[in-house]
Write a protein that holds these residues in place. Structure first.
Motif, PDB file in Angstrom:
ATOM      1  N   UNK A  37      -0.273  -7.138   6.901  1.00  0.00           N
ATOM      2  CA  UNK A  37      -1.376  -7.312   7.449  1.00  0.00           C
ATOM      3  C   UNK A  37      -1.992  -6.127   8.275  1.00  0.00           C
ATOM      4  N   UNK A  38      -1.001  -5.270   8.869  1.00  0.00           N
ATOM      5  CA  UNK A  38      -1.629  -4.167   9.697  1.00  0.00           C
ATOM      6  C   UNK A  38      -2.084  -2.910   8.500  1.00  0.00           C
ATOM      7  N   UNK A  39      -1.115  -3.063   7.787  1.00  0.00           N
ATOM      8  CA  UNK A  39      -1.467  -1.848   6.578  1.00  0.00           C
ATOM      9  C   UNK A  39      -2.716  -2.276   5.830  1.00  0.00           C
ATOM     10  N   UNK A  40      -2.930  -3.655   5.555  1.00  0.00           N
ATOM     11  CA  UNK A  40      -4.198  -3.950   4.831  1.00  0.00           C
ATOM     12  C   UNK A  40      -5.303  -3.815   5.570  1.00  0.00           C
ATOM     13  N   UNK A  84      -0.111   4.681   6.544  1.00  0.00           N
ATOM     14  CA  UNK A  84       0.292   3.556   5.907  1.00  0.00           C
ATOM     15  C   UNK A  84       1.657   3.735   4.774  1.00  0.00           C
ATOM     16  N   UNK A  85       1.356   4.787   4.170  1.00  0.00           N
ATOM     17  CA  UNK A  85       2.579   5.093   3.127  1.00  0.00           C
ATOM     18  C   UNK A  85       3.736   5.056   3.878  1.00  0.00           C
ATOM     19  N   UNK A  86       3.794   5.865   4.964  1.00  0.00           N
ATOM     20  CA  UNK A  86       4.933   6.174   5.785  1.00  0.00           C
ATOM     21  C   UNK A  86       5.783   4.645   6.372  1.00  0.00           C
ATOM     22  N   UNK A 124       8.962  -4.044  -3.361  1.00  0.00           N
ATOM     23  CA  UNK A 124       8.529  -5.356  -4.033  1.00  0.00           C
ATOM     24  C   UNK A 124       7.425  -6.080  -3.107  1.00  0.00           C
ATOM     25  N   UNK A 125       7.194  -7.370  -3.902  1.00  0.00           N
ATOM     26  CA  UNK A 125       6.312  -8.099  -3.000  1.00  0.00           C
ATOM     27  C   UNK A 125       4.979  -7.322  -2.681  1.00  0.00           C
ATOM     28  N   UNK A 126       4.356  -7.989  -1.579  1.00  0.00           N
ATOM     29  CA  UNK A 126       3.035  -7.379  -1.273  1.00  0.00           C
ATOM     30  C   UNK A 126       3.057  -6.058  -0.939  1.00  0.00           C
ATOM     31  N   UNK A 127       4.073  -5.524  -0.266  1.00  0.00           N
ATOM     32  CA  UNK A 127       3.983  -4.074  -0.238  1.00  0.00           C
ATOM     33  C   UNK A 127       3.911  -3.203  -1.331  1.00  0.00           C
ATOM     34  N   UNK A 128       4.305  -3.771  -2.381  1.00  0.00           N
ATOM     35  CA  UNK A 128       4.404  -2.700  -3.464  1.00  0.00           C
ATOM     36  C   UNK A 128       2.779  -2.854  -4.054  1.00  0.00           C
ATOM     37  N   UNK A 129       1.967  -3.660  -3.794  1.00  0.00           N
ATOM     38  CA  UNK A 129       0.540  -4.023  -4.094  1.00  0.00           C
ATOM     39  C   UNK A 129      -0.163  -2.767  -3.354  1.00  0.00           C
ATOM     40  N   UNK A 130       0.165  -2.895  -2.011  1.00  0.00           N
ATOM     41  CA  UNK A 130      -0.240  -1.854  -1.121  1.00  0.00           C
ATOM     42  C   UNK A 130       0.212  -0.462  -1.638  1.00  0.00           C
ATOM     43  N   UNK A 131       1.276  -0.144  -1.755  1.00  0.00           N
ATOM     44  CA  UNK A 131       1.718   1.236  -2.322  1.00  0.00           C
ATOM     45  C   UNK A 131       0.910   1.648  -3.582  1.00  0.00           C
ATOM     46  N   UNK A 132       0.745   0.619  -4.518  1.00  0.00           N
ATOM     47  CA  UNK A 132       0.032   0.911  -5.801  1.00  0.00           C
ATOM     48  C   UNK A 132      -1.552   1.359  -5.250  1.00  0.00           C
ATOM     49  N   UNK A 133      -2.088   0.716  -4.377  1.00  0.00           N
ATOM     50  CA  UNK A 133      -3.259   1.124  -4.151  1.00  0.00           C
ATOM     51  C   UNK A 133      -3.527   2.377  -3.549  1.00  0.00           C
ATOM     52  N   UNK A 144     -12.978  -4.449 -11.219  1.00  0.00           N
ATOM     53  CA  UNK A 144     -11.997  -3.519 -11.450  1.00  0.00           C
ATOM     54  C   UNK A 144     -11.984  -2.583 -10.438  1.00  0.00           C
ATOM     55  N   UNK A 145     -11.876  -2.799  -8.994  1.00  0.00           N
ATOM     56  CA  UNK A 145     -11.766  -2.217  -7.901  1.00  0.00           C
ATOM     57  C   UNK A 145     -10.250  -1.944  -7.533  1.00  0.00           C
ATOM     58  N   UNK A 146      -9.752  -0.807  -7.237  1.00  0.00           N
ATOM     59  CA  UNK A 146      -8.547  -0.768  -6.732  1.00  0.00           C
ATOM     60  C   UNK A 146      -8.328  -1.680  -5.330  1.00  0.00           C
ATOM     61  N   UNK A 147      -9.292  -1.862  -4.642  1.00  0.00           N
ATOM     62  CA  UNK A 147      -8.968  -2.830  -3.365  1.00  0.00           C
ATOM     63  C   UNK A 147      -8.375  -4.109  -3.687  1.00  0.00           C
TER      64      UNK A 147
END
Length: 204
Positions: free
Chosen positions: A7-10, A28-30, A37-46, A150-153
């Motif tokens: 939640x904080x990263x998002x 955020x990346x650090x 995996x999971x939600x964090x993987x989606x944030x890192x993909x963004x 088709x937004x990366x967000x």
């Protein structure tokens, strides 16, 4: 899954990419480097998708994604209340929820602004997660709209939605039905508070 961390990263990723964006992106990346995996993987993909985008270009993408269409607004009560008097009452209730937890956010943003709600959820997990759950329909509608755009967000919204209990709506029609009926109640007893300082603007 570390939901407060997600939640904080998002919250940081969904805030307008101004001059502090490069430092925010690195932070955020650090913070997520030990999550797999999971939600964090989606944030890192963004983060990977936008890492080479200049800040001004990303700011333009942000405005197009969130400020040009009411279907993609970050103000969640718009999805359920629209421009009605009922929305004012809902905003007042959200603000009261913040005050009940001793938090006074900055006055220059409406209380239903998603980055603000996510920061609250990161710092006050039980109350914040329940608040996000109550606005699950709005989150899902925004996620679907960003996917159509088709937004990366869309990855950031997908990560947030994955932190919430219960099944995800299968499509936009199901999300709209959820907006009309509201999500079922969620159990919040036993959630530990997020360690660290109070959120920005908080008054403890």
């Amino acid at each position: 899954m570390n939901a407060p961390l997600v939640h904080q990263a998002a919250s940081l990723l969904l805030s307008y990419p101004g001059s502090d964006w490069p430092a925010r992106h690195r932070s955020v990346r650090a913070a997520l480097r030990t999550e797999t995996g999971g939600p964090a993987a989606l944030l890192l993909r963004f983060c990977t998708r936008v890492q080479d985008v200049p800040t001004l270009a990303l700011a333009a993408q942000y405005v197009t994604a969130f400020d040009r269409s009411p279907r993609r607004t970050l103000h969640l009560t718009y999805y359920t209340d629209g421009d009605t008097r009922r929305r004012g009452a809902t905003l007042a209730r959200i603000k009261a929820r913040y005050r009940a937890e001793g938090w006074q956010p900055a006055p220059d943003e409406l209380p239903d602004h998603l980055p603000l709600m996510l920061e609250f959820a990161a710092r006050v997990p039980a109350a914040g997660r329940a608040l996000l759950h109550e606005h699950r329909a709005a989150l899902e509608l925004l996620r679907l709209a960003l996917a159509d755009h088709r937004s990366p967000y869309g990855d950031v919204l997908g990560a947030v939605c994955r932190t919430l209990p219960g099944p995800r709506p299968a499509d936009r029609a199901a999300a709209r039905r959820l907006a009309r009926t509201g999500p079922p109640p969620v159990e919040t007893v036993g959630l530990d508070p997020f360690p660290g300082s109070a959120p920005r603007g908080a008054r403890r």
